[in-house]
Design a protein around this motif. Structure first.
Motif, mmCIF file in Angstrom:
data_model
loop_
_atom_site.group_PDB
_atom_site.id
_atom_site.type_symbol
_atom_site.label_atom_id
_atom_site.label_comp_id
_atom_site.label_asym_id
_atom_site.label_seq_id
_atom_site.Cartn_x
_atom_site.Cartn_y
_atom_site.Cartn_z
ATOM 1 N N ASN A 11 60.250 63.861 51.464
ATOM 2 C CA ASN A 11 61.242 64.498 51.709
ATOM 3 C C ASN A 11 62.476 65.233 52.118
ATOM 4 O OD1 ASN A 11 58.155 65.911 51.578
ATOM 5 N ND2 ASN A 11 58.492 65.769 53.521
ATOM 6 N N ASP A 13 64.460 66.354 55.064
ATOM 7 C CA ASP A 13 64.101 67.035 55.810
ATOM 8 C C ASP A 13 65.792 67.867 56.900
ATOM 9 O OD1 ASP A 13 61.875 65.990 56.454
ATOM 10 O OD2 ASP A 13 62.088 64.561 57.723
ATOM 11 N N GLY A 38 63.658 62.079 54.875
ATOM 12 C CA GLY A 38 62.172 61.683 55.580
ATOM 13 C C GLY A 38 60.847 61.810 54.832
ATOM 14 N N GLY A 39 60.225 62.458 55.118
ATOM 15 C CA GLY A 39 58.740 62.963 54.469
ATOM 16 C C GLY A 39 58.153 61.763 54.936
ATOM 17 N N LYS A 40 56.285 62.071 55.615
ATOM 18 C CA LYS A 40 56.243 61.446 56.870
ATOM 19 C C LYS A 40 55.449 59.839 55.508
ATOM 20 C CE LYS A 40 53.438 64.519 58.705
ATOM 21 N NZ LYS A 40 54.050 64.583 59.626
ATOM 22 N N ASN A 43 58.853 57.756 55.774
ATOM 23 C CA ASN A 43 59.526 57.101 57.390
ATOM 24 C C ASN A 43 58.454 56.709 57.215
ATOM 25 O OD1 ASN A 43 60.977 59.672 57.828
ATOM 26 N ND2 ASN A 43 59.645 60.755 58.362
ATOM 27 N N ALA A 92 61.440 69.399 54.074
ATOM 28 C CA ALA A 92 60.574 70.215 55.555
ATOM 29 C C ALA A 92 61.762 70.918 55.986
ATOM 30 C CB ALA A 92 60.204 68.699 56.162
ATOM 31 N N ILE A 94 62.630 71.976 60.032
ATOM 32 C CA ILE A 94 62.341 71.194 61.249
ATOM 33 C C ILE A 94 63.025 71.757 62.611
ATOM 34 C CG2 ILE A 94 62.038 68.829 62.558
ATOM 35 C CD1 ILE A 94 61.485 67.448 59.878
ATOM 36 N N VAL A 106 56.054 71.647 56.073
ATOM 37 C CA VAL A 106 56.813 71.006 54.301
ATOM 38 C C VAL A 106 56.141 71.469 53.496
ATOM 39 C CG1 VAL A 106 55.697 68.927 53.377
ATOM 40 C CG2 VAL A 106 55.543 69.229 55.579
ATOM 41 N N GLU A 137 49.919 64.217 52.587
ATOM 42 C CA GLU A 137 51.683 65.441 51.909
ATOM 43 C C GLU A 137 51.463 65.358 50.456
ATOM 44 O OE1 GLU A 137 54.766 63.832 54.051
ATOM 45 O OE2 GLU A 137 54.031 65.497 55.192
ATOM 46 N N THR A 240 60.050 64.403 65.726
ATOM 47 C CA THR A 240 59.515 63.930 65.299
ATOM 48 C C THR A 240 59.787 62.037 64.334
ATOM 49 O OG1 THR A 240 61.652 65.868 64.747
ATOM 50 C CG2 THR A 240 60.642 64.948 62.234
ATOM 51 N N ALA A 241 59.089 61.840 63.603
ATOM 52 C CA ALA A 241 58.428 60.653 63.280
ATOM 53 C C ALA A 241 57.876 59.708 64.348
ATOM 54 C CB ALA A 241 59.960 59.886 62.777
ATOM 55 N N ASP A 244 54.783 58.161 62.442
ATOM 56 C CA ASP A 244 55.321 57.842 61.138
ATOM 57 C C ASP A 244 55.526 56.160 61.742
ATOM 58 O OD1 ASP A 244 54.772 59.679 59.831
ATOM 59 O OD2 ASP A 244 56.796 60.490 59.355
ATOM 60 N N ALA A 280 64.179 62.201 61.794
ATOM 61 C CA ALA A 280 62.889 61.439 61.000
ATOM 62 C C ALA A 280 63.304 59.893 61.247
ATOM 63 C CB ALA A 280 62.161 61.833 60.309
HETATM 64 O O1 RIB Z 1 56.870 62.924 60.607
HETATM 65 C C1 RIB Z 1 58.175 63.583 60.661
HETATM 66 C C2 RIB Z 1 57.862 63.998 58.950
HETATM 67 O O2 RIB Z 1 57.271 64.894 58.601
HETATM 68 C C3 RIB Z 1 59.014 64.652 58.383
HETATM 69 O O3 RIB Z 1 60.056 63.668 58.062
HETATM 70 C C4 RIB Z 1 58.922 65.596 57.416
HETATM 71 O O4 RIB Z 1 59.461 65.905 55.996
HETATM 72 C C5 RIB Z 1 57.279 65.666 57.312
HETATM 73 O O5 RIB Z 1 56.778 65.264 56.596
#
Ligand code: RIB
Length: 311
Positions: A11, A13, A38-40, A43, A92, A94, A106, A137, A240-241, A244, A280
């Motif tokens: 993603n 963010d 980002g994106g889980k 990350n 995302a 955030i 998301v 996701e 955040t993250a 992850d 993230a």
């Molecule tokens: O866990 C954090 C992530 O959740 C962010 O980076 C966002 O993109 C969402 O996927």
């Protein structure tokens, strides 16, 4: 060291700093906005690579996301399996408040274009015995879990975010289920950590469970062994993250052949460090820094045999 394949979301963010998270019916003004990668999935790949793992990321780069593959590659992740789609890159929105708490929306975009042919191709490239990480996701999560388990991978699923597909996930086919308390509640209908663990363990006795509890530490259950860890205290800037980072370090450590205790300890310390800086993937620490924190800082843990009594 085993390979780690991450079938993961990618993603962009859009992070808005706010005084407090927006409430229903409210309009608020952001203090600042920053863009991060980002994106889980992304990350977790970066966390696993920074922990020293041999990580291969599989997923889709959308129409406007070319820099994301370069970013993953620069973190030491193998990006040769990543495919392209014309569909817009997932992103995302955030919000992060002054206490470092967040809320996230998301938009899946490209992450929901992952199809079975591509999945089969990726899985056919690796021998059995490696670790496969997934989050909730991307499209076709249940298919990937079933196929990967059939092929002999250790499948690790982070049940985030919660959506209507969660009840369909074949949890019994997982080697590890990674959840926080909210996700645990959604999967079990139970509210206490012990209740969540007991419910999920009874239903899926062969799946290991890691339940992260924020300031209250971590519970980790595998077979008859339950480990309970406290937390490493750090300043909270942006949470955040954190989850992850935990997952990436945990899997990397297991892929490296470490004990469960070491894997949880490294993962807890790394995620505590991640919350003390913004963003993230940008906040994920390197193994050398995690080790130096651990050298001067250790939290106790308790190990229990389930056979010795109830939760
Ligand atoms: O866990 C954090 C992530 O959740 C962010 O980076 C966002 O993109 C969402 O996927």
């Amino acid at each position: 060291m085993n390979d780690i394949i991450n079938f993961g979301s990618i993603n962009v963010d859009h992070v808005y700093s706010v005084n407090s998270l927006v409430q229903e019916g409210e309009t608020i003004t952001a203090i600042e906005r920053n863009l991060y990668y980002g994106g889980k999935g992304l990350n977790q790949s970066i966390a696993a690579a920074r922990a020293g793992g041999r990580v291969h990321h599989a997923g889709l780069i959308g129409g406007n996301g070319e820099g994301l593959a370069e970013y993953l590659a620069s973190a030491g992740v193998d990006t040769s399996l990543i495919n392209r789609t014309a569909v817009e890159q997932g992103h995302a929105i955030i919000q992060v408040d002054r206490k470092g708490k967040n809320s996230i929306i998301v938009y899946p975009g490209s992450n929901h274009q992952i199809g079975r042919e591509y999945i089969n191709h990726v899985l056919s490239r690796f021998p059995s015995g490696g670790f496969l990480i997934l989050q909730n996701e991307i499209s076709n999560v249940s298919y990937i879990i079933s196929k990967a388990q059939e092929l002999g991978f250790h499948v690790v699923f982070n049940a985030s975010p919660i959506d209507s597909s969660l009840p369909e996930i074949p949890i019994g086919k997982l080697t590890w289920l990674m959840i926080n308390q909210t996700e645990g509640q959604a999967l079990s209908g139970k509210y206490t950590p012990d209740g969540i663990m007991a419910f999920l363990h009874e239903k899926h006795p062969h799946t290991g469970i890691v339940l992260t509890l924020g300031e209250d530490g971590v519970l980790c259950l595998q077979g008859d062994t339950l480990l309970s860890f406290g937390v490493y205290k750090t300043e909270v800037v942006d949470t955040t993250a954190a989850g992850d980072t935990f997952t990436g370090y945990f899997v990397s450590s297991l892929a490296n052949g470490d004990s469960l205790e070491t894997a949880v300890r490294l993962a807890s310390a790394a995620s505590a460090m991640a919350i003390s800086s913004p963003g993230a993937s940008a906040s994920i620490p390197y193994m050398r820094d995690v080790l130096s924190m651990l050298a001067s800082n250790n939290v106790p843990y308790v190990e229990k045999r389930l056979s010795a009594g109830p939760f």
